[in-house]
Design a protein around this motif. Structure first.
Motif, PDB file in Angstrom:
ATOM      1  N   SER A  74       0.830  -1.209   0.000  1.00 27.03           N
ATOM      2  CA  SER A  74       0.000   0.000   0.000  1.00 27.03           C
ATOM      3  C   SER A  74       0.861   1.255   0.000  1.00 27.03           C
ATOM      4  N   ASP A  75       2.022   1.186   0.649  1.00 29.43           N
ATOM      5  CA  ASP A  75       2.951   2.314   0.577  1.00 29.43           C
ATOM      6  C   ASP A  75       3.456   2.501  -0.847  1.00 29.43           C
ATOM      7  N   ASP A  76       3.720   1.387  -1.537  1.00 30.18           N
ATOM      8  CA  ASP A  76       4.145   1.476  -2.939  1.00 30.18           C
ATOM      9  C   ASP A  76       3.064   2.151  -3.782  1.00 30.18           C
ATOM     10  N   LEU A  77       1.813   1.789  -3.552  1.00 35.99           N
ATOM     11  CA  LEU A  77       0.711   2.425  -4.270  1.00 35.99           C
ATOM     12  C   LEU A  77       0.699   3.929  -4.010  1.00 35.99           C
ATOM     13  N   ALA A  78       0.865   4.320  -2.757  1.00 38.48           N
ATOM     14  CA  ALA A  78       0.896   5.746  -2.421  1.00 38.48           C
ATOM     15  C   ALA A  78       2.039   6.448  -3.142  1.00 38.48           C
ATOM     16  N   ASP A  79       3.186   5.787  -3.241  1.00 39.70           N
ATOM     17  CA  ASP A  79       4.341   6.391  -3.905  1.00 39.70           C
ATOM     18  C   ASP A  79       4.127   6.497  -5.418  1.00 39.70           C
ATOM     19  N   VAL A  80       3.463   5.509  -6.004  1.00 43.19           N
ATOM     20  CA  VAL A  80       3.129   5.592  -7.431  1.00 43.19           C
ATOM     21  C   VAL A  80       2.155   6.738  -7.681  1.00 43.19           C
ATOM     22  N   MET A  81       1.174   6.899  -6.813  1.00 40.82           N
ATOM     23  CA  MET A  81       0.220   7.997  -6.962  1.00 40.82           C
ATOM     24  C   MET A  81       0.945   9.345  -6.901  1.00 40.82           C
ATOM     25  N   LYS A  82       1.860   9.471  -5.980  1.00 40.22           N
ATOM     26  CA  LYS A  82       2.613  10.716  -5.854  1.00 40.22           C
ATOM     27  C   LYS A  82       3.473  10.968  -7.087  1.00 40.22           C
ATOM     28  N   GLU A  83       4.167   9.927  -7.554  1.00 38.40           N
ATOM     29  CA  GLU A  83       5.060  10.065  -8.708  1.00 38.40           C
ATOM     30  C   GLU A  83       4.299  10.440  -9.967  1.00 38.40           C
ATOM     31  N   THR A  84       3.121   9.864 -10.161  1.00 42.15           N
ATOM     32  CA  THR A  84       2.352  10.109 -11.382  1.00 42.15           C
ATOM     33  C   THR A  84       1.483  11.356 -11.286  1.00 42.15           C
ATOM     34  N   GLY A  85       1.404  11.938 -10.098  1.00 44.17           N
ATOM     35  CA  GLY A  85       0.553  13.103  -9.907  1.00 44.17           C
ATOM     36  C   GLY A  85      -0.923  12.760  -9.837  1.00 44.17           C
ATOM     37  N   ALA A  86      -1.229  11.491  -9.693  1.00 40.49           N
ATOM     38  CA  ALA A  86      -2.624  11.045  -9.576  1.00 40.49           C
ATOM     39  C   ALA A  86      -3.003  11.063  -8.098  1.00 40.49           C
ATOM     40  N   THR A  87      -3.346  12.218  -7.608  1.00 45.04           N
ATOM     41  CA  THR A  87      -3.554  12.398  -6.173  1.00 45.04           C
ATOM     42  C   THR A  87      -4.915  12.971  -5.820  1.00 45.04           C
ATOM     43  N   ASN A  88      -5.784  13.152  -6.820  1.00 47.77           N
ATOM     44  CA  ASN A  88      -7.100  13.724  -6.544  1.00 47.77           C
ATOM     45  C   ASN A  88      -8.137  13.109  -7.470  1.00 47.77           C
ATOM     46  N   ASP A  89      -9.309  12.796  -6.932  1.00 48.37           N
ATOM     47  CA  ASP A  89     -10.407  12.216  -7.700  1.00 48.37           C
ATOM     48  C   ASP A  89      -9.950  10.963  -8.443  1.00 48.37           C
ATOM     49  N   VAL A  90      -9.217  10.105  -7.745  1.00 50.02           N
ATOM     50  CA  VAL A  90      -8.647   8.892  -8.333  1.00 50.02           C
ATOM     51  C   VAL A  90      -9.605   7.715  -8.154  1.00 50.02           C
ATOM     52  N   ALA A  91      -9.732   6.908  -9.188  1.00 56.97           N
ATOM     53  CA  ALA A  91     -10.417   5.622  -9.082  1.00 56.97           C
ATOM     54  C   ALA A  91      -9.353   4.533  -9.013  1.00 56.97           C
ATOM     55  N   LEU A  92      -9.444   3.680  -8.005  1.00 57.90           N
ATOM     56  CA  LEU A  92      -8.528   2.557  -7.859  1.00 57.90           C
ATOM     57  C   LEU A  92      -9.239   1.277  -8.271  1.00 57.90           C
ATOM     58  N   VAL A  93      -8.597   0.498  -9.150  1.00 55.90           N
ATOM     59  CA  VAL A  93      -9.154  -0.760  -9.629  1.00 55.90           C
ATOM     60  C   VAL A  93      -8.148  -1.863  -9.343  1.00 55.90           C
ATOM     61  N   GLY A  94      -8.518  -2.845  -8.537  1.00 51.44           N
ATOM     62  CA  GLY A  94      -7.601  -3.917  -8.187  1.00 51.44           C
ATOM     63  C   GLY A  94      -8.144  -5.274  -8.575  1.00 51.44           C
ATOM     64  N   PHE A  95      -7.339  -6.047  -9.288  1.00 52.54           N
ATOM     65  CA  PHE A  95      -7.700  -7.422  -9.651  1.00 52.54           C
ATOM     66  C   PHE A  95      -7.012  -8.396  -8.713  1.00 52.54           C
ATOM     67  N   SER A  96      -7.762  -9.368  -8.201  1.00 47.78           N
ATOM     68  CA  SER A  96      -7.240 -10.459  -7.385  1.00 47.78           C
ATOM     69  C   SER A  96      -6.459  -9.920  -6.184  1.00 47.78           C
ATOM     70  N   MET A  97      -5.161 -10.215  -6.088  1.00 45.37           N
ATOM     71  CA  MET A  97      -4.418  -9.720  -4.925  1.00 45.37           C
ATOM     72  C   MET A  97      -4.300  -8.201  -4.953  1.00 45.37           C
ATOM     73  N   GLY A  98      -4.545  -7.585  -6.115  1.00 49.05           N
ATOM     74  CA  GLY A  98      -4.523  -6.135  -6.216  1.00 49.05           C
ATOM     75  C   GLY A  98      -5.614  -5.467  -5.410  1.00 49.05           C
ATOM     76  N   GLY A  99      -6.680  -6.199  -5.108  1.00 53.43           N
ATOM     77  CA  GLY A  99      -7.693  -5.646  -4.223  1.00 53.43           C
ATOM     78  C   GLY A  99      -7.166  -5.398  -2.832  1.00 53.43           C
ATOM     79  N   GLY A 100      -6.168  -6.185  -2.438  1.00 53.71           N
ATOM     80  CA  GLY A 100      -5.584  -6.018  -1.108  1.00 53.71           C
ATOM     81  C   GLY A 100      -4.860  -4.697  -0.958  1.00 53.71           C
ATOM     82  N   GLU A 101      -4.156  -4.267  -1.997  1.00 59.93           N
ATOM     83  CA  GLU A 101      -3.521  -2.948  -1.958  1.00 59.93           C
ATOM     84  C   GLU A 101      -4.543  -1.856  -1.690  1.00 59.93           C
ATOM     85  N   ILE A 102      -5.701  -1.971  -2.356  1.00 57.95           N
ATOM     86  CA  ILE A 102      -6.732  -0.957  -2.187  1.00 57.95           C
ATOM     87  C   ILE A 102      -7.256  -0.957  -0.757  1.00 57.95           C
ATOM     88  N   ALA A 103      -7.590  -2.138  -0.240  1.00 54.96           N
ATOM     89  CA  ALA A 103      -8.124  -2.226   1.119  1.00 54.96           C
ATOM     90  C   ALA A 103      -7.153  -1.649   2.141  1.00 54.96           C
TER      91      ALA A 103
END
Length: 291
Positions: A74-103
């Motif tokens: 989940s920290d990696d996800l936060a860092d990707v969001m920061k790096e890409t500038g995707a920090t507002n009004d974001v939709a997160l879509v997680g498949f399989s174990m990717g749902g765990g990052e979201i939770a």
């Protein structure tokens, strides 16, 4: 290719298509961001900025020696969001174990910047069968998986992808080339990361994270998913999260991104079209601790 450098120095490869509201897609085990390519194209064509990244240890990201737990993911996800500038009004879509990052992100990072979430064939809230989770998968099944990977890593995944894609007695749901791609993609992953990540999604209890889903949430799950059974996961989320809506794909296996690509894309677009702008502003104390 662009990379985000995480707080522990791991380089995470990411890619994007399109412009507009950001939609971050998180891949499943044991694949890579490339599994989302057809969906990314449809999102970009519909006016969204589609972003996908390779989890540490997979695809073109660093084969890190540690960090295969959901707090780090989940920290990696936060860092990707920061790096890409995707920090507002974001939709997160997680498949399989990717749902765990979201939770875990919704809890650990207070859902900062997120306005909608989507769980596709997700392992959330708890995969392991226990006395208080009787619909889960027995520990013996995960032990057999681990033993199979350790005995013959390459052979194990030939059989694994049959259930993953829902092979039938008379007909298969996807081409042999699709399964070949999945196998080859897995062979580029770190074996250590693959084993450690399997342990993480098998045993992590996300039930305490469910209370932190405070934005509109779409749950999509196949009723014949032999990899991640719907009763312990998709249906459980729909029952526990007031903001969640479940769409069941009757008769579909785990890999709906490949077996029902058009339907999945259309359901995502319909949900995204209901609008974001419900962005969570993380608790200031938690946000400062996690930044």
């Amino acid at each position: 290719m662009p990379h985000a450098t995480t707080r522990d120095g791991t380089k995470i490869r990411w890619k994007e298509l399109g412009e507009g509201r950001p939609v971050i897609l998180i891949h499943g085990w044991p694949l890579s961001a490339d599994s989302w390519d057809p969906i990314m194209i449809k999102l970009a064509d519909s006016g969204y900025r589609a972003i996908a990244y390779d989890r540490r240890g997979f695809g073109h990201s660093d084969h890190a020696a540690k960090g295969y737990d959901y707090d780090t993911f989940s920290d990696d996800l936060a860092d990707v969001m920061k790096e890409t500038g995707a920090t507002n009004d974001v939709a997160l879509v997680g498949f399989s174990m990717g749902g765990g990052e979201i939770a875990r992100y919704m809890n650990r990072h207070g859902g900062k910047g997120v306005s909608q979430t989507v769980l596709v064939s997700s392992v959330v809230p708890y995969m392991l069968k226990t006395d208080d989770n009787p619909a889960g998968v027995p520990q013996s099944t995960f032990d057999e998986m681990t033993d199979g990977m350790k005995k013959d890593f390459r052979h194990f995944f030939t059989g694994f992808f049959e259930d993953f894609y829902g092979d039938g007695i008379l007909t298969d749901k996807v081409s042999q080339e699709e399964k070949d791609w999945a196998w080859m993609t897995t062979m580029h992953a770190s074996q250590y990361a693959t084993l450690q990540s399997a342990g993480a999604f098998a045993t992590t209890d996300f039930r305490p994270d469910l209370a932190h889903f405070k934005v509109p949430t779409l749950v999509i799950h196949g009723t014949k998913d032999a990899t991640v059974p719907i009763d312990a996961t998709g249906r459980a989320v729909a029952d526990a999260v007031p903001s969640a809506r479940l769409i069941e794909y009757d008769g579909e296996p785990h890999a709906v991104f490949a077996t029902q690509t058009d339907r999945l894309a259309n359901d995502l677009l319909a949900f995204l079209g209901e609008g974001g702008n419900h962005t969570v502003k993380a608790d200031s104390e938690k946000s400062s601790q996690m930044a």
